[in-house]
Design a protein around this motif. Structure first.
Motif, PDB file in Angstrom:
ATOM      1  N   THR A   1       4.435  12.322  -0.637  1.00 51.62           N
ATOM      2  CA  THR A   1       4.265  11.633  -1.906  1.00 51.62           C
ATOM      3  C   THR A   1       3.290  10.467  -1.766  1.00 51.62           C
ATOM      4  O   THR A   1       3.040   9.967  -0.666  1.00 51.62           O
ATOM      5  CB  THR A   1       5.614  11.099  -2.412  1.00 51.62           C
ATOM      6  OG1 THR A   1       6.235  10.333  -1.366  1.00 51.62           O
ATOM      7  CG2 THR A   1       6.530  12.239  -2.798  1.00 51.62           C
ATOM      8  N   ARG A   2       2.739  10.027  -2.899  1.00 47.03           N
ATOM      9  CA  ARG A   2       1.874   8.858  -2.917  1.00 47.03           C
ATOM     10  C   ARG A   2       2.697   7.590  -2.720  1.00 47.03           C
ATOM     11  O   ARG A   2       3.916   7.577  -2.916  1.00 47.03           O
ATOM     12  CB  ARG A   2       1.118   8.792  -4.252  1.00 47.03           C
ATOM     13  CG  ARG A   2       0.127   9.925  -4.501  1.00 47.03           C
ATOM     14  CD  ARG A   2      -1.103   9.772  -3.635  1.00 47.03           C
ATOM     15  NE  ARG A   2      -1.790   8.503  -3.885  1.00 47.03           N
ATOM     16  CZ  ARG A   2      -2.719   8.325  -4.826  1.00 47.03           C
ATOM     17  NH1 ARG A   2      -3.074   9.346  -5.603  1.00 47.03           N
ATOM     18  NH2 ARG A   2      -3.311   7.161  -4.972  1.00 47.03           N
ATOM     19  N   HIS A   3       2.024   6.521  -2.384  1.00 49.92           N
ATOM     20  CA  HIS A   3       2.673   5.209  -2.287  1.00 49.92           C
ATOM     21  C   HIS A   3       3.347   4.907  -3.628  1.00 49.92           C
ATOM     22  O   HIS A   3       2.696   4.978  -4.680  1.00 49.92           O
ATOM     23  CB  HIS A   3       1.624   4.149  -1.969  1.00 49.92           C
ATOM     24  CG  HIS A   3       2.163   2.757  -1.843  1.00 49.92           C
ATOM     25  ND1 HIS A   3       2.943   2.360  -0.784  1.00 49.92           N
ATOM     26  CD2 HIS A   3       2.024   1.668  -2.651  1.00 49.92           C
ATOM     27  CE1 HIS A   3       3.253   1.077  -0.923  1.00 49.92           C
ATOM     28  NE2 HIS A   3       2.711   0.643  -2.055  1.00 49.92           N
TER      29      HIS A   3
ATOM     30  N   LEU B   1       2.380   5.597   5.286  1.00 52.29           N
ATOM     31  CA  LEU B   1       2.617   4.562   6.297  1.00 52.29           C
ATOM     32  C   LEU B   1       2.708   3.201   5.616  1.00 52.29           C
ATOM     33  O   LEU B   1       1.707   2.553   5.318  1.00 52.29           O
ATOM     34  CB  LEU B   1       1.501   4.568   7.339  1.00 52.29           C
ATOM     35  CG  LEU B   1       1.669   3.606   8.527  1.00 52.29           C
ATOM     36  CD1 LEU B   1       2.991   3.834   9.247  1.00 52.29           C
ATOM     37  CD2 LEU B   1       0.505   3.745   9.497  1.00 52.29           C
ATOM     38  N   LEU B   2       3.927   2.771   5.361  1.00 52.66           N
ATOM     39  CA  LEU B   2       4.168   1.468   4.747  1.00 52.66           C
ATOM     40  C   LEU B   2       3.890   0.345   5.744  1.00 52.66           C
ATOM     41  O   LEU B   2       4.075   0.503   6.954  1.00 52.66           O
ATOM     42  CB  LEU B   2       5.627   1.357   4.301  1.00 52.66           C
ATOM     43  CG  LEU B   2       6.067   2.107   3.043  1.00 52.66           C
ATOM     44  CD1 LEU B   2       7.584   2.087   2.950  1.00 52.66           C
ATOM     45  CD2 LEU B   2       5.452   1.476   1.802  1.00 52.66           C
ATOM     46  N   GLU B   3       3.459  -0.796   5.202  1.00 56.02           N
ATOM     47  CA  GLU B   3       3.342  -2.008   6.007  1.00 56.02           C
ATOM     48  C   GLU B   3       3.982  -3.149   5.228  1.00 56.02           C
ATOM     49  O   GLU B   3       3.576  -3.434   4.096  1.00 56.02           O
ATOM     50  CB  GLU B   3       1.888  -2.333   6.335  1.00 56.02           C
ATOM     51  CG  GLU B   3       1.755  -3.533   7.263  1.00 56.02           C
ATOM     52  CD  GLU B   3       0.338  -3.749   7.759  1.00 56.02           C
ATOM     53  OE1 GLU B   3       0.142  -4.585   8.656  1.00 56.02           O
ATOM     54  OE2 GLU B   3      -0.583  -3.073   7.241  1.00 56.02           O
ATOM     55  N   LEU B   4       4.988  -3.767   5.831  1.00 52.73           N
ATOM     56  CA  LEU B   4       5.722  -4.861   5.203  1.00 52.73           C
ATOM     57  C   LEU B   4       5.323  -6.160   5.885  1.00 52.73           C
ATOM     58  O   LEU B   4       5.426  -6.279   7.116  1.00 52.73           O
ATOM     59  CB  LEU B   4       7.227  -4.620   5.313  1.00 52.73           C
ATOM     60  CG  LEU B   4       7.708  -3.237   4.822  1.00 52.73           C
ATOM     61  CD1 LEU B   4       9.218  -3.121   4.931  1.00 52.73           C
ATOM     62  CD2 LEU B   4       7.257  -2.984   3.386  1.00 52.73           C
ATOM     63  N   ILE B   5       4.877  -7.140   5.097  1.00 49.22           N
ATOM     64  CA  ILE B   5       4.239  -8.337   5.628  1.00 49.22           C
ATOM     65  C   ILE B   5       4.963  -9.582   5.144  1.00 49.22           C
ATOM     66  O   ILE B   5       5.186  -9.762   3.940  1.00 49.22           O
ATOM     67  CB  ILE B   5       2.762  -8.407   5.181  1.00 49.22           C
ATOM     68  CG1 ILE B   5       2.025  -7.133   5.598  1.00 49.22           C
ATOM     69  CG2 ILE B   5       2.077  -9.631   5.754  1.00 49.22           C
ATOM     70  CD1 ILE B   5       0.649  -7.001   4.978  1.00 49.22           C
ATOM     71  N   THR B   6       5.321 -10.462   6.063  1.00 49.75           N
ATOM     72  CA  THR B   6       5.942 -11.727   5.684  1.00 49.75           C
ATOM     73  C   THR B   6       4.878 -12.807   5.505  1.00 49.75           C
ATOM     74  O   THR B   6       3.810 -12.741   6.119  1.00 49.75           O
ATOM     75  CB  THR B   6       6.927 -12.219   6.760  1.00 49.75           C
ATOM     76  OG1 THR B   6       6.188 -12.657   7.915  1.00 49.75           O
ATOM     77  CG2 THR B   6       7.909 -11.130   7.153  1.00 49.75           C
ATOM     78  N   PRO B   7       5.165 -13.826   4.698  1.00 42.19           N
ATOM     79  CA  PRO B   7       4.302 -15.010   4.688  1.00 42.19           C
ATOM     80  C   PRO B   7       4.465 -15.767   6.007  1.00 42.19           C
ATOM     81  O   PRO B   7       5.375 -15.494   6.802  1.00 42.19           O
ATOM     82  CB  PRO B   7       4.851 -15.839   3.520  1.00 42.19           C
ATOM     83  CG  PRO B   7       5.737 -14.914   2.743  1.00 42.19           C
ATOM     84  CD  PRO B   7       6.239 -13.907   3.707  1.00 42.19           C
ATOM     85  N   VAL B   8       3.586 -16.720   6.244  1.00 41.16           N
ATOM     86  CA  VAL B   8       3.700 -17.584   7.421  1.00 41.16           C
ATOM     87  C   VAL B   8       4.967 -18.423   7.281  1.00 41.16           C
ATOM     88  O   VAL B   8       5.290 -18.922   6.202  1.00 41.16           O
ATOM     89  CB  VAL B   8       2.469 -18.493   7.545  1.00 41.16           C
ATOM     90  CG1 VAL B   8       2.607 -19.427   8.728  1.00 41.16           C
ATOM     91  CG2 VAL B   8       1.205 -17.654   7.666  1.00 41.16           C
TER      92      VAL B   8
ATOM     93  N   GLN C   1      -4.900   5.125  -0.295  1.00 46.35           N
ATOM     94  CA  GLN C   1      -5.802   4.991  -1.438  1.00 46.35           C
ATOM     95  C   GLN C   1      -5.648   3.603  -2.060  1.00 46.35           C
ATOM     96  O   GLN C   1      -4.533   3.134  -2.263  1.00 46.35           O
ATOM     97  CB  GLN C   1      -5.501   6.068  -2.479  1.00 46.35           C
ATOM     98  CG  GLN C   1      -5.599   7.492  -1.952  1.00 46.35           C
ATOM     99  CD  GLN C   1      -7.008   7.865  -1.521  1.00 46.35           C
ATOM    100  OE1 GLN C   1      -7.963   7.675  -2.279  1.00 46.35           O
ATOM    101  NE2 GLN C   1      -7.134   8.420  -0.320  1.00 46.35           N
ATOM    102  N   TYR C   2      -6.783   2.993  -2.382  1.00 44.53           N
ATOM    103  CA  TYR C   2      -6.758   1.608  -2.873  1.00 44.53           C
ATOM    104  C   TYR C   2      -7.534   1.422  -4.178  1.00 44.53           C
ATOM    105  O   TYR C   2      -7.892   0.294  -4.518  1.00 44.53           O
ATOM    106  CB  TYR C   2      -7.325   0.680  -1.801  1.00 44.53           C
ATOM    107  CG  TYR C   2      -6.528   0.708  -0.516  1.00 44.53           C
ATOM    108  CD1 TYR C   2      -5.346  -0.013  -0.392  1.00 44.53           C
ATOM    109  CD2 TYR C   2      -6.949   1.477   0.566  1.00 44.53           C
ATOM    110  CE1 TYR C   2      -4.608   0.025   0.783  1.00 44.53           C
ATOM    111  CE2 TYR C   2      -6.225   1.515   1.741  1.00 44.53           C
ATOM    112  CZ  TYR C   2      -5.054   0.790   1.845  1.00 44.53           C
ATOM    113  OH  TYR C   2      -4.318   0.833   3.009  1.00 44.53           O
ATOM    114  N   GLY C   3      -7.816   2.476  -4.904  1.00 40.15           N
ATOM    115  CA  GLY C   3      -8.471   2.339  -6.192  1.00 40.15           C
ATOM    116  C   GLY C   3      -9.980   2.427  -6.110  1.00 40.15           C
ATOM    117  O   GLY C   3     -10.560   2.739  -5.067  1.00 40.15           O
TER     118      GLY C   3
END
Length: 522
Positions: free
Chosen positions: A42-44, A65-72, A118-120
């Motif tokens: 499936t798509r994101h 492939l998800l990437e989960l990012i925290t703030p500093v 895909q990013y548009g």
């Protein structure tokens, strides 16, 4: 055996406030998988917003492939709770899909197509996908969906003021950058302790090999996996997420200016191998961004990288050159299969202590030959690290030292750093980590890979990963959010979609950026 840092530690003990306010950030990658454990097609999910502009939830190489990012953050507990909230939200929104809890990919069908992220239609969005097309054609799609955890770390300005006499960040950028390069050189020398302790990819699903042979003496089990009996992290091996050694590119970490020059050279020097592929096919479809050794800086897959927050359309190397090194990105962590969020406070606290040690220990220069010798140590630990009596070389010396002896010697120093850090937080959490990890050097079977391999031998990679994925989905889905609220995710998803549309509209208005030399500026 290892550098004598007793004087530096004494200085640190008399200046404990110099390390108050360490900044950290975490980027956790994870594959989306179907209920049966196969890679999701499936798509994101649209509910997460735009992966191009979302601050916390994006994609890496592939749509799956998800990437989960925290703030500093300067608080470990808050940092991990924030990361936990990202996982809680994602778990609820994925429906029947799951987050794969290990670094090496899940089971895949033969010749399964992996859809690039895909990013548009904006210029930057298209270039991000074209870059991934280049990665696919250069190294293969399967290698690119190996997941990891990246740990971003920076020492406070107060440390550089006290330790190196820096007045401010701008005027002291050369000194601070030299300090981070010293940290990196020491990390290269002894950073193999990371895969030894925390490596969690001693085996791979046979579908990952897709019938291809490996130079490693892999053993095969009847439950459909390949493994090495004493391996720690096949992800970091030659069959994993690495392309070439810095020594192959003549990149060293002795001098800031030389590092920038060599990095830029790698991005401006054509590769015969990649030139043969071309940039576009006969139909005008992108094959890769360019034919240079590195398309962009991110293609340099190494255990630790100097980094700087970039400005709009600014290349990482340009940001470093203009404002110096701001932090380091540690890239040696496998996904922790024993944690629902892929990383633990134990790992973060060890990395804090180790990176501080790397910053204060003497770090002689390392030439390309030295880097090759260092790489041999890493290779030994990655493939045979849990072998009882395993030895390593220190600084190209002929004498070999037992891993257990080197590890305990390092921990002796880290315990002093632990006391300092604990004194700033009035709890013994860092010292507890040292006590627990001491046992890992005494008994390799207690390491992450040592604990994981028996599970994989009994149940296989697919069954083990799937069982953990369901366990963590159930746990995370039923937990309440700790530091965020639902409206934060709704608002960020909306903001990210609006931001992407604005980028696309601006590019359409200016008829996009067509010059090939602009592809580095994103």
């Amino acid at each position: 055996m290892i550098p004598d840092v007793s004087q530096a530690l004494s200085w640190l003990e008399s200046h404990p406030d110099s390390i108050r306010g360490i900044k950290r950030g975490i980027e956790r990658e994870t594959l989306r998988v179907k209920p049966d454990g196969l890679l999701a097609t499936t798509r994101h999910p649209m509910c997460f917003g735009s992966p191009l502009t979302h601050q916390w939830i994006t994609t890496d190489f592939a749509e799956a492939l998800l990437e989960l990012i925290t703030p500093v953050d300067d608080d470990i507990d808050h940092l991990l709770e924030f990361l936990g909230d990202l996982h809680r939200h994602v778990s609820r929104q994925l429906g029947k899909e799951l987050m794969w809890p290990m670094s090496m990919p899940c089971k895949m069908h033969p010749n399964q197509k992996i859809q690039l992220a895909q990013y548009g239609s904006s210029y930057i969005g298209q270039m991000k996908t074209h870059y991934r097309q280049g990665l696919k054609n250069r190294y293969g799609a399967s290698m690119q969906i190996i997941a990891g955890v990246h740990y971003n770390f920076s020492l406070p300005l107060s440390f550089w003021k006290s330790w190196a006499g820096v007045c401010d960040a701008e005027n002291g950028k050369e000194i601070i950058s030299a300090g981070y390069l010293q940290m990196i050189r020491n990390y290269y020398r002894l950073g193999w302790v990371i895969p030894y302790l925390f490596g969690a990819s001693p085996a791979i699903c046979s579908s990952f090999m897709q019938g291809q042979a490996s130079a490693l003496p892999l053993e095969y089990s009847e439950n459909g996996m390949f493994f090495l009996p004493h391996a720690t992290s096949l992800r970091l091996s030659n069959m994993g997420y690495l392309n070439r050694s810095p020594s192959d590119l003549d990149i060293t970490f002795n001098n800031f200016e030389d590092y920038i020059i060599s990095l830029k050279k790698a991005m401006q020097t054509p590769s015969k191998e990649f030139a043969a592929m071309g940039v576009k096919d006969k139909n005008g479809n992108w094959i890769q961004l360019n034919t240079n050794i590195l398309q962009i800086e991110n293609e340099l897959y190494i255990p630790i990288r100097p980094k700087r927050v970039t400005r709009c359309r600014e290349a990482q190397s340009d940001a470093l050159q203009r404002r110096g090194i701001e932090y380091v990105e540690v890239r040696s962590l496998d996904v922790n299969p024993f944690s629902p969020i892929g990383v633990s406070s134990e790992q973060i606290r060890f990395l804090d202590m180790f990176l501080i040690w790397c910053a204060i220990a003497d770090a002689p220069k390392i030439d390309s030959i030295g880097l090759l010798s260092i790489r041999k140590n890493w290779d030994v630990i990655i493939t045979e690290g849990r072998k009882y009596g395993q030895t390593v070389h220190i600084d190209c010396r002929t004498t070999q030292y037992p891993v257990s002896k080197v590890g305990k010697s390092l921990l002796y120093d880290l315990k002093r750093i632990a006391k300092i850090l604990d004194s700033l937080n009035t709890n013994p959490k860092y010292q507890k980590v040292c006590q627990d990890l001491q046992k890992f050097f005494e008994d390799p079977d207690l390491t992450y890979s040592g604990r994981l391999l028996p599970m994989l031998k009994s149940n296989g990679v697919s069954n083990t990963g799937l069982a953990l994925a369901w366990q963590y989905k159930d746990k995370l889905s039923h937990e309440s959010l700790k530091v965020l609220e639902s409206h934060h995710f709704i608002n960020e998803a909306r903001r990210s979609r609006i931001s992407q549309k604005e980028l696309e509209a601006a590019d359409a208005q200016s008829q996009k950026f067509g010059a090939t030399d602009t592809i580095y500026h994103w």
